[in-house]
Design a protein around this motif. Structure first.
Motif, short mmCIF file in Angstrom:
data_model
loop_
_atom_site.label_atom_id
_atom_site.label_comp_id
_atom_site.label_asym_id
_atom_site.label_seq_id
_atom_site.Cartn_x
_atom_site.Cartn_y
_atom_site.Cartn_z
N THR A 252 0.84 -1.20 0.00
CA THR A 252 0.00 0.00 0.00
C THR A 252 0.87 1.25 0.00
N PHE A 253 1.93 1.23 0.79
CA PHE A 253 2.86 2.36 0.84
C PHE A 253 3.43 2.66 -0.55
N ARG A 254 3.91 1.61 -1.24
CA ARG A 254 4.51 1.82 -2.56
C ARG A 254 3.48 2.31 -3.57
N ARG A 255 2.27 1.76 -3.52
CA ARG A 255 1.22 2.14 -4.47
C ARG A 255 0.81 3.60 -4.29
N VAL A 256 0.52 4.00 -3.05
CA VAL A 256 0.08 5.37 -2.79
C VAL A 256 1.22 6.35 -3.02
N PHE A 257 2.43 5.95 -2.66
CA PHE A 257 3.60 6.81 -2.88
C PHE A 257 3.79 7.10 -4.36
N LYS A 258 3.75 6.06 -5.19
CA LYS A 258 3.94 6.26 -6.63
C LYS A 258 2.82 7.08 -7.24
N ASP A 259 1.60 6.85 -6.76
CA ASP A 259 0.45 7.61 -7.25
C ASP A 259 0.59 9.09 -6.92
N SER A 260 1.20 9.40 -5.76
CA SER A 260 1.29 10.78 -5.29
C SER A 260 2.54 11.51 -5.78
N TYR A 261 3.66 10.78 -5.91
CA TYR A 261 4.94 11.41 -6.25
C TYR A 261 5.45 11.06 -7.64
N GLY A 262 4.73 10.19 -8.34
CA GLY A 262 5.08 9.90 -9.73
C GLY A 262 6.14 8.85 -9.93
N VAL A 263 6.82 8.44 -8.87
CA VAL A 263 7.86 7.40 -8.94
C VAL A 263 7.73 6.51 -7.71
N ASN A 264 8.35 5.33 -7.77
CA ASN A 264 8.31 4.46 -6.60
C ASN A 264 9.27 5.01 -5.53
N PRO A 265 9.11 4.59 -4.27
CA PRO A 265 9.93 5.15 -3.18
C PRO A 265 11.43 5.02 -3.42
N LYS A 266 11.87 3.87 -3.90
CA LYS A 266 13.29 3.65 -4.12
C LYS A 266 13.87 4.65 -5.10
N GLU A 267 13.17 4.86 -6.21
CA GLU A 267 13.64 5.82 -7.22
C GLU A 267 13.58 7.25 -6.70
N TYR A 268 12.53 7.56 -5.93
CA TYR A 268 12.38 8.91 -5.38
C TYR A 268 13.56 9.27 -4.47
N PHE A 269 13.87 8.39 -3.52
CA PHE A 269 14.94 8.70 -2.56
C PHE A 269 16.31 8.69 -3.25
N LYS A 270 16.44 7.93 -4.31
CA LYS A 270 17.67 7.94 -5.10
C LYS A 270 17.85 9.29 -5.77
N GLN A 271 16.76 9.82 -6.35
CA GLN A 271 16.81 11.13 -7.01
C GLN A 271 17.05 12.23 -5.99
N MET A 272 16.40 12.17 -4.83
CA MET A 272 16.56 13.20 -3.81
C MET A 272 17.99 13.22 -3.24
N SER A 273 18.61 12.05 -3.13
CA SER A 273 19.98 11.99 -2.62
C SER A 273 20.94 12.66 -3.59
N LYS A 274 20.65 12.59 -4.89
CA LYS A 274 21.49 13.25 -5.89
C LYS A 274 21.35 14.77 -5.79
#
Length: 277
Positions: A252-274
């Motif tokens: 549920t976390f991954r589904r709602v996260f991707k729906d809200s932020y456009g990417v899955n959590p792993k990819e999001y935090f990878k982009q934010m760390s850059k």
């Protein structure tokens, strides 16, 4: 996390709270919330999607949008792949009442995107960002100018019976949002919140969607996801953050996260760390 019932605190001898927001498009989401302050948002870059009192509009770069006191509103980036830069000014309602004692009887309506107000917002952005010696005096003076422009250039419309009734109608939503904010880590149900605000489950489901633009379940889980996201940013594991947030499972976390932020959590935090490097 985003606070749904926002209590605005003022400091630096400035009768307003100022935010110079430069989030990436993927990090620009603000859940429905409200406060007594009068709110100006000037978009410097990107396109902001804003919902005010159940109506959604797009505000592009070089334009501003005004939010009257106590209205439920929410913001997001129109395109999560594009950065969004916004100057937000929340003017103290109690301070305004010192000048306009009967302000409770009125709401403000802008008929155009006034260039004078845009210029004041840009100057507030400049002086507040630079924070040079005595900047707070200059910013306070600009807030006075902004209030003067608001009173001079907007339509001060008398709150009619229909307007007041409409505002009373959203009180159920405010109460529900406050309850969710306080209890989201618990196993909440729609029927429980409906009983809390004094409505039937069926009516509350339709009503909540109409007022907030979101279903009860998605709003609840998004509140939890934003909390879990903050915990992960503070160093918690995804598993622990999901448990602490009250989410039923990581799926549920991954589904709602991707729906809200456009990417899955792993990819999001990878982009934010850059971005943070």
């Amino acid at each position: 996390m985003t606070i749904q019932h926002q209590v605005v605190l003022f400091k630096e001898n400035i009768p307003a709270q100022i935010f110079l927001q430069k989030p990436s498009g993927k990090n620009a989401l603000a859940l429905p919330h409200w406060h007594h302050s009068l709110e100006f948002n000037y978009v410097k870059e990107g396109n902001m999607k804003i919902m005010i009192d159940s109506k959604t509009e797009i505000v592009g770069a070089g334009h501003f949008v005004f939010v009257n006191s106590s209205l439920i509103h929410a913001t997001d980036s129109l395109d999560r792949n594009v950065n969004l830069e916004v100057v937000t000014v929340l003017i103290s309602y109690e301070w305004v009442k010192k000048y306009v004692s009967d302000i409770d009887q009125y709401f403000f309506n802008f008929v155009d995107n006034d260039p004078e107000i845009i210029q004041i917002m840009l100057e507030i952005d400049h002086y507040y960002d630079q924070k040079e010696l005595y900047y707070n005096i200059k910013v306070a003076a600009l807030i006075h100018e902004l209030l003067y422009a608001l009173l001079e250039k907007s339509q001060m419309l008398k709150k009619t019976g229909a307007y007041l009734q409409a505002q009373r109608n959203i009180e159920y939503a405010k109460e529900a949002i406050e309850y969710i904010e306080t209890h989201f880590q618990e196993p909440l149900t729609l029927s429980e919140v409906a009983v809390k605000v004094g409505l039937s489950s069926e009516y509350f489901s339709r009503y909540f969607k109409k007022v907030t633009g979101d279903t009860f379940l998605h709003f609840l889980n998004l509140t939890r996801v934003i909390y879990a996201k903050q915990k992960i940013e503070e160093g918690a594991s995804i598993t622990q953050a999901v448990i602490d947030a009250g989410l039923p499972n990581e799926k549920t976390f991954r589904r709602v996260f991707k729906d809200s932020y456009g990417v899955n959590p792993k990819e999001y935090f990878k982009q934010m760390s850059k971005i943070d490097r």
